[in-house]
Design an enzyme around this catalytic site. Structure first.
Site, PDB file in Angstrom:
ATOM      1  CB  CYS A 197      -0.894  -0.427   1.589  1.00  0.00           C
ATOM      2  SG  CYS A 197      -1.671   1.563   1.227  1.00  0.00           S
ATOM      3  CB  CYS A 256      -0.279   2.330   3.970  1.00  0.00           C
ATOM      4  SG  CYS A 256      -2.367   1.644   3.276  1.00  0.00           S
ATOM      5  CG  ASP A 257       3.260   1.053   4.496  1.00  0.00           C
ATOM      6  OD1 ASP A 257       2.799   1.511   5.504  1.00  0.00           O
ATOM      7  OD2 ASP A 257       2.831  -0.048   4.245  1.00  0.00           O
TER       8      ASP A 257
END
Ligand code: NAP
Length: 309
Positions: free
Chosen positions: A137, A140-141
Site C-alpha cells: 500500500c 499507507c507507507d
C-alpha cells in the site's frame, strides 16, 4: 451468543460495492446492514487519486469517495457494523452471519462484497521484511520513504498508478516488470514514461527481497540473459494482482478456479438469496464504476428475492 434483531439484507464488505448495495437496499425500504472489518471504502480508501470514476472530472481521492459513499448509504438508513463476518449459515428463508465479536446477525438475503486482497510474490524476504520496507500500500507507507529510492513490482494499473504516486515522494522509483511491455492503461503508462523519477527494469523476475533489519534491495534475474543483479531500494511495493476474498461464502456458492464467486446477470450466486458484487465476483473488468453497477443490480435483485419469499 448475543443475537441481534433480524435485518432484511446483510451486505458483507464495505468497499464501493458494499456501500452501494447498502444505499440501494436502504432506498428500497429494506432494513440493511453493511458489515466491514476495516474502514469504509476497503482498498479504495487507500488509493490516492481516482481519475476514472464518472462524475468527478478533476478526479477524487479514494478516501473522499469512500466517505461520500458511506454518507449516502447512511442517509438512506443503511446501518454500518464495524466487525468481521466469519461465516454464513443458511436457515429456512434466512441466513445467520456470525461475527468475530461473537454477535450473530440474521437476514433474509445477503450481498457478498468482500473484494480482494493483494497477491504475494512468494520470494525469500517478502514475509520477513513486511513492515520493514515491504508494502502492498503506497498511500499507507510511501511517506516513510520520502527522498529515498524504492522499487515497485508489477506492470498493471495498480503498479503504475502507485509508482506515479511514489515518484511524488521518493527520489527514484524503479518499476520491476516481468515483461517488456506494461499491462496498465495507456493514460497511466504516459504519466509514468514522462516522469523523470521513474525508471523501468524490464524482463526481470524477482528472486528475493534483500535486507535484514530493513529492505536494502530487490534481487532480480534478467529473463533473457539470466544475469542476476540487486536493484538498490529501501522500500519495495508489490502490486502483482489480487485474489478474491471469497472464503466467507466459499463453501456455499460456486467459485471459479481462481476463487471468484460465479454469478448470473442479476448478481445471483448458485445459492438462492446470496448475491455477489464487485471484485470478489468473476468478471473481466475490475473498476469502481463496475463494482457499483454490480451492487445496484445485486441489491435490487435481492429485494425481488425477499419480496417473493
Ligand atoms: P493486474 O492487472 O492483474 O496486474 C498484475 C501485474 O503484476 C501484471 O503486470 C502481471 O504481469 C504482474 N504479475 C503477476 N504475477 C506476478 C509475479 N508472480 N511476478 C511478477 N509480476 C507478476 O493487477 P492490478 O494492476 O492490481 O489490477 C487489478 C484490477 O484492478 C485490474 O482489473 C485493473 O484494471 C484494476 N485497477 C484499475 C485501476 C484504474 O483504473 N486506475 C487502478 C488499479 C487497479 P503480466 O502483465 O506479465 O501478467
Amino acid at each position: 451468543m448475543n443475537r441481534q434483531a433480524a435485518h432484511d439484507l446483510i451486505v458483507i464488505g464495505g468497499g464501493p460495492a458494499g456501500l452501494t448495495a447498502g444505499l440501494y437496499a436502504g432506498r428500497g425500504g429494506l432494513r440493511a446492514a453493511i458489515v466491514e472489518k476495516l474502514m469504509p471504502g476497503g482498498l479504495v480508501a487507500n488509493t490516492e487519486r481516482i481519475d476514472n470514476y464518472p462524475g468527478f472530472p478533476e478526479g477524487i481521492s479514494g478516501y473522499d469517495l469512500a466517505q461520500r459513499l458511506q454518507a449516502q448509504a447512511a442517509r438512506f438508513g443503511a446501518e454500518f457494523i464495524s466487525d468481521e463476518a466469519v461465516g454464513i449459515t443458511p436457515e429456512p428463508k434466512s441466513f445467520t452471519v456470525p461475527l468475530a465479536s461473537k454477535k450473530v446477525l440474521r437476514a433474509k438475503a445477503l450481498v457478498i462484497a468482500t473484494g480482494a486482497f493483494p497477491k504475494k510474490l512468494g520470494v525469500p524476504g517478502e514475509r520477513e521484511l513486511l513492515g520493514k520496507g515491504v508494502s502492498y500500500c503506497a498511500v499507507c507507507d510511501g511517506a516513510f520513504f520520502r527522498g529515498q529510492e524504492v522499487a515497485v513490482v508489477g506492470g498493471g494499473d495498480s503498479a503504475i498508478q502507485e509508482a506515479v504516486y511514489l515518484a511524488g515522494l521518493c527520489s527514484k522509483v524503479t518499476v520491476v516488470h516481468r515483461r517488456s511491455s506494461l499491462r496498465a492503461a495507456e493514460s497511466l503508462q504516459k504519466l509514468a514514461f514522462r516522469n523523470e523519477r521513474i525508471s523501468f527494469a524490464w524482463d526481470k523476475s524477482v528472486s528475493a527481497i534483500e535486507g535484514s533489519s530493513g529492505v536494502t534491495g530487490v534481487r532480480v534475474m534478467d529473463k533473457g540473459t539470466g544475469v542476476d543483479e540487486v536493484i538498490p531500494a529501501s522500500g519495495v511495493f508489490i502490486y502483482v494482482g489480487y485474489s478474491p476474498n471469497s472464503a466467507v461464502a466459499g463453501s456455499l456458492v460456486k467459485l471459479d478456479e481462481a476463487g471468484h464467486i460465479v454469478t448470473d446477470d442479476n448478481m445471483a450466486t448458485s445459492h438462492p438469496g446470496i448475491y455477489a458484487a464487485g471484485d470478489v465476483r468473476r468478471k473481466l473488468v475490475r473498476q469502481i464504476a463496475g463494482a457499483v453497477g454490480d451492487a445496484a443490480t445485486a441489491a435490487v435483485a435481492a429485494q425481488h428475492y425477499i419480496e417473493n419469499l
